[in-house]
Design a protein around this motif. Structure first.
Motif, mmCIF file in Angstrom:
data_model
loop_
_atom_site.group_PDB
_atom_site.id
_atom_site.type_symbol
_atom_site.label_atom_id
_atom_site.label_comp_id
_atom_site.label_asym_id
_atom_site.label_seq_id
_atom_site.Cartn_x
_atom_site.Cartn_y
_atom_site.Cartn_z
ATOM 1 N N GLN A 143 0.836 -1.196 0.000
ATOM 2 C CA GLN A 143 0.000 0.000 0.000
ATOM 3 C C GLN A 143 0.873 1.249 0.000
ATOM 4 O O GLN A 143 1.963 1.268 0.578
ATOM 5 C CB GLN A 143 -0.926 -0.007 1.224
ATOM 6 N N ILE A 144 0.368 2.292 -0.648
ATOM 7 C CA ILE A 144 1.100 3.552 -0.776
ATOM 8 C C ILE A 144 0.187 4.716 -0.400
ATOM 9 O O ILE A 144 -1.032 4.580 -0.353
ATOM 10 C CB ILE A 144 1.643 3.751 -2.209
ATOM 11 N N LEU A 145 0.800 5.865 -0.140
ATOM 12 C CA LEU A 145 0.053 7.060 0.240
ATOM 13 C C LEU A 145 -0.338 7.862 -0.994
ATOM 14 O O LEU A 145 0.501 8.137 -1.859
ATOM 15 C CB LEU A 145 0.908 7.926 1.170
ATOM 16 N N VAL A 165 -5.697 12.221 2.816
ATOM 17 C CA VAL A 165 -4.649 11.312 2.341
ATOM 18 C C VAL A 165 -5.068 9.884 2.695
ATOM 19 O O VAL A 165 -5.559 9.627 3.800
ATOM 20 C CB VAL A 165 -3.297 11.630 3.005
ATOM 21 N N ALA A 166 -4.873 8.953 1.783
ATOM 22 C CA ALA A 166 -5.252 7.561 2.028
ATOM 23 C C ALA A 166 -4.078 6.635 1.777
ATOM 24 O O ALA A 166 -3.231 6.896 0.910
ATOM 25 C CB ALA A 166 -6.431 7.166 1.145
ATOM 26 N N LEU A 167 -4.042 5.564 2.540
ATOM 27 C CA LEU A 167 -3.065 4.497 2.333
ATOM 28 C C LEU A 167 -3.810 3.359 1.643
ATOM 29 O O LEU A 167 -4.611 2.674 2.266
ATOM 30 C CB LEU A 167 -2.491 4.043 3.673
ATOM 31 N N LEU A 168 -3.548 3.173 0.352
ATOM 32 C CA LEU A 168 -4.323 2.236 -0.454
ATOM 33 C C LEU A 168 -3.422 1.290 -1.237
ATOM 34 O O LEU A 168 -2.260 1.622 -1.526
ATOM 35 C CB LEU A 168 -5.219 3.008 -1.426
ATOM 36 N N PRO A 169 -3.940 0.112 -1.598
ATOM 37 C CA PRO A 169 -3.148 -0.821 -2.397
ATOM 38 C C PRO A 169 -2.676 -0.181 -3.697
ATOM 39 O O PRO A 169 -3.450 0.478 -4.394
ATOM 40 C CB PRO A 169 -4.125 -1.977 -2.667
ATOM 41 N N ARG A 170 -1.414 -0.414 -4.000
ATOM 42 C CA ARG A 170 -0.825 0.205 -5.190
ATOM 43 C C ARG A 170 -1.597 -0.176 -6.453
ATOM 44 O O ARG A 170 -1.819 0.662 -7.333
ATOM 45 C CB ARG A 170 0.637 -0.234 -5.315
ATOM 46 N N GLU A 171 -2.013 -1.432 -6.539
ATOM 47 C CA GLU A 171 -2.717 -1.882 -7.744
ATOM 48 C C GLU A 171 -4.099 -1.237 -7.876
ATOM 49 O O GLU A 171 -4.631 -1.123 -8.978
ATOM 50 C CB GLU A 171 -2.835 -3.410 -7.771
ATOM 51 N N LEU A 199 2.194 10.302 -2.804
ATOM 52 C CA LEU A 199 2.963 11.041 -1.799
ATOM 53 C C LEU A 199 4.043 10.146 -1.197
ATOM 54 O O LEU A 199 3.839 8.938 -1.030
ATOM 55 C CB LEU A 199 2.040 11.530 -0.680
ATOM 56 N N LEU A 200 5.176 10.751 -0.875
ATOM 57 C CA LEU A 200 6.287 10.026 -0.246
ATOM 58 C C LEU A 200 6.542 8.698 -0.960
ATOM 59 O O LEU A 200 6.399 7.612 -0.379
ATOM 60 C CB LEU A 200 5.986 9.783 1.234
ATOM 61 N N PRO A 201 6.909 8.738 -2.235
ATOM 62 C CA PRO A 201 7.088 7.504 -3.023
ATOM 63 C C PRO A 201 8.162 6.561 -2.491
ATOM 64 O O PRO A 201 8.216 5.411 -2.911
ATOM 65 C CB PRO A 201 7.440 8.022 -4.424
ATOM 66 N N GLY A 202 8.991 7.038 -1.585
ATOM 67 C CA GLY A 202 9.993 6.144 -0.996
ATOM 68 C C GLY A 202 9.450 5.260 0.103
ATOM 69 O O GLY A 202 10.164 4.398 0.623
ATOM 70 N N LEU A 203 8.184 5.460 0.467
ATOM 71 C CA LEU A 203 7.573 4.685 1.547
ATOM 72 C C LEU A 203 6.421 3.827 1.029
ATOM 73 O O LEU A 203 5.676 4.230 0.140
ATOM 74 C CB LEU A 203 7.043 5.613 2.641
ATOM 75 N N ALA A 204 6.274 2.659 1.614
ATOM 76 C CA ALA A 204 5.152 1.758 1.306
ATOM 77 C C ALA A 204 5.027 0.766 2.448
ATOM 78 O O ALA A 204 5.940 0.623 3.272
ATOM 79 C CB ALA A 204 5.384 1.016 -0.013
ATOM 80 N N THR A 205 3.909 0.097 2.525
ATOM 81 C CA THR A 205 3.776 -0.949 3.537
ATOM 82 C C THR A 205 4.634 -2.154 3.134
ATOM 83 O O THR A 205 4.974 -2.332 1.958
ATOM 84 C CB THR A 205 2.314 -1.415 3.684
#
Length: 305
Positions: free
Chosen positions: A168-170, A242-248, A262-268
Motif C-alpha cells: 500500500q502507498i500514500l 490522504v489515504a493508504l491504499l493498495p498500489r494496484e 505522496l512520499l514515493p519512498g515509503l510503502a507498507t
C-alpha cells in the motif's frame, strides 16, 4: 433380490450380448473368456433367473434376459455419459468455480483478472463470495479462498499457492496536495486530513517501510474511516484526505493524474496474496487455469513497479 453392487457385471453382460459370444466379448474387453462366463453366471445366480440360453455353438437371450438387457443398455449409456462429463471437465476449463475473496482484494485488481479469465473461457462460471470474514474452504464447498498476509504464512493443513505481492502507498488528490507543502517524511503529514481503514480499536496507525528497509510509523486521527477500499479511494479522489491504499488499486488513477503519489519512498511491507484450497490432487482444469491466470495477472501488475 439383493441390490446389484457391481455395475461392471452389467457392462459385461451387455458386451456378451452385443458381441454374440463370450470369446468376442473377452477380446473386446481385454479379458479371459472363462472369467466373463463366471461373472455372467454369478449375475444370473444373484438375480435368480437365467438370462442366456447357451449351447456349444450359439448364445441367445431368454425372455427375461431380453427385457433385462434393455435396461442394462440404458445403465451402460448413462455411466458412459457420466464419465464423458468428467473427462471433458478434466480436459478443458469448464464448469462452476466457487471462490472467496476479501472485498478489498477484488477492488485492487483481482476482479479484472477474473473477468478476463471468464472472457477467455466461455464455458466457465465463477461464483465469488466477496467477504472479509475468514472462511472454511472445505466446510463451505469452495474451490479456493484468496487471502493476503504478511510473511511468513501461518501453517495449515490446506494447500497454498502464492499468487503475488500487494503493498500500500500514500495518495491524495492533486487539489489537496496543492494546498499543502510537499511532505518530506511521514510525520510532515500532521497538517493533512487523512482517511483510514476502519478497525474495532479505533486506533489508526500507518506502518511503512523505506527503500532501505527502515521502518516508520505514525498515529493519526482520520476524517473518514471505512472498511471499504473503494469508498476510501473515491474519498481520496474528492480531496477528503490522504489515504493508504493498495498500489494496484490506485495505479491507474496516479497515471491519469486523478491521484498523486505522496512520499514515493515509503510503502507498507508487501503482503503475500495467496490461494488456499483443500488439495492439489484432483484439481480440475478450470480451477488450475484460473489460479495460473491470477499468478500471471499479479506478475504483470508487480512488474510495473
Amino acid at each position: 433380490m439383493n441390490q446389484i453392487t457391481d455395475l461392471n457385471d452389467l457392462r459385461i453382460f451387455v458386451e456378451v450380448v452385443e458381441r454374440g459370444s463370450f470369446t468376442a466379448a473377452a477380446h473386446a474387453l481385454g479379458s479371459q473368456t472363462s472369467k466373463l462366463s463366471r461373472r455372467v453366471r454369478a449375475l444370473e445366480e444373484e438375480l435368480g433367473v437365467r438370462l442366456l440360453n447357451r449351447t456349444s455353438r450359439s448364445l441367445s437371450l431368454t425372455e427375461i434376459g431380453r427385457r433385462f438387457h434393455q435396461h442394462c443398455l440404458a445403465l451402460v449409456a448413462e455411466s458412459k455419459a457420466a464419465k464423458d462429463i468428467v473427462d471433458q471437465t478434466r480436459s478443458k476449463p469448464q464448469g462452476t468455480i466457487r471462490i472467496s475473496c476479501p472485498v478489498g482484494l477484488l477492488s485492487s485488481g483481482i476482479t479484472p483478472m477474473i473477468a478476463q479469465y471468464i472472457q477467455d473461457n466461455p464455458e466457465v462460471q465463477v461464483l465469488i463470495d466477496a467477504t472479509n470474514r475468514r472462511v472454511d474452504v472445505v466446510e463451505e464447498g469452495l474451490d479456493f479462498a484468496i487471502r493476503v498476509r504478511l510473511p511468513p504464512l501461518e501453517s495449515t493443513d490446506l494447500a497454498v499457492r502464492q499468487l503475488g505481492l500487494s503493498s500500500q502507498i500514500l495518495v491524495a488528490s492533486p487539489n489537496l496536495a496543492a494546498r499543502h507543502p510537499a511532505p518530506t517524511a511521514l510525520q510532515s503529514l500532521e497538517a493533512w486530513p487523512t482517511l483510514a481503514m476502519a478497525n474495532s480499536g479505533e486506533r489508526f496507525v500507518w506502518n511503512l517501510v523505506g527503500a532501505e528497509g527502515n521502518a516508520t510509523s505514525w498515529t493519526h486521527q482520520p476524517r473518514l474511516a471505512s472498511d471499504d477500499l473503494a469508498s476510501l479511494r473515491i474519498a481520496a479522489m474528492n480531496g477528503i484526505g490522504v489515504a493508504l491504499l493498495p498500489r494496484e488499486l490506485v495505479d491507474a488513477d496516479i497515471r491519469s493524474g486523478q491521484l498523486v503519489h505522496l512520499l514515493p519512498g515509503l510503502a507498507t511491507e508487501p503482503g503475500l496474496v495467496h490461494a488456499i484450497f483443500a488439495s492439489r490432487r484432483g484439481m480440475v482444469p478450470a480451477v488450475r487455469h484460473l489460479l495460473d491466470a491470477l499468478v500471471a495477472g499479479f506478475e504483470k501488475l508487480n512488474s510495473k513497479w
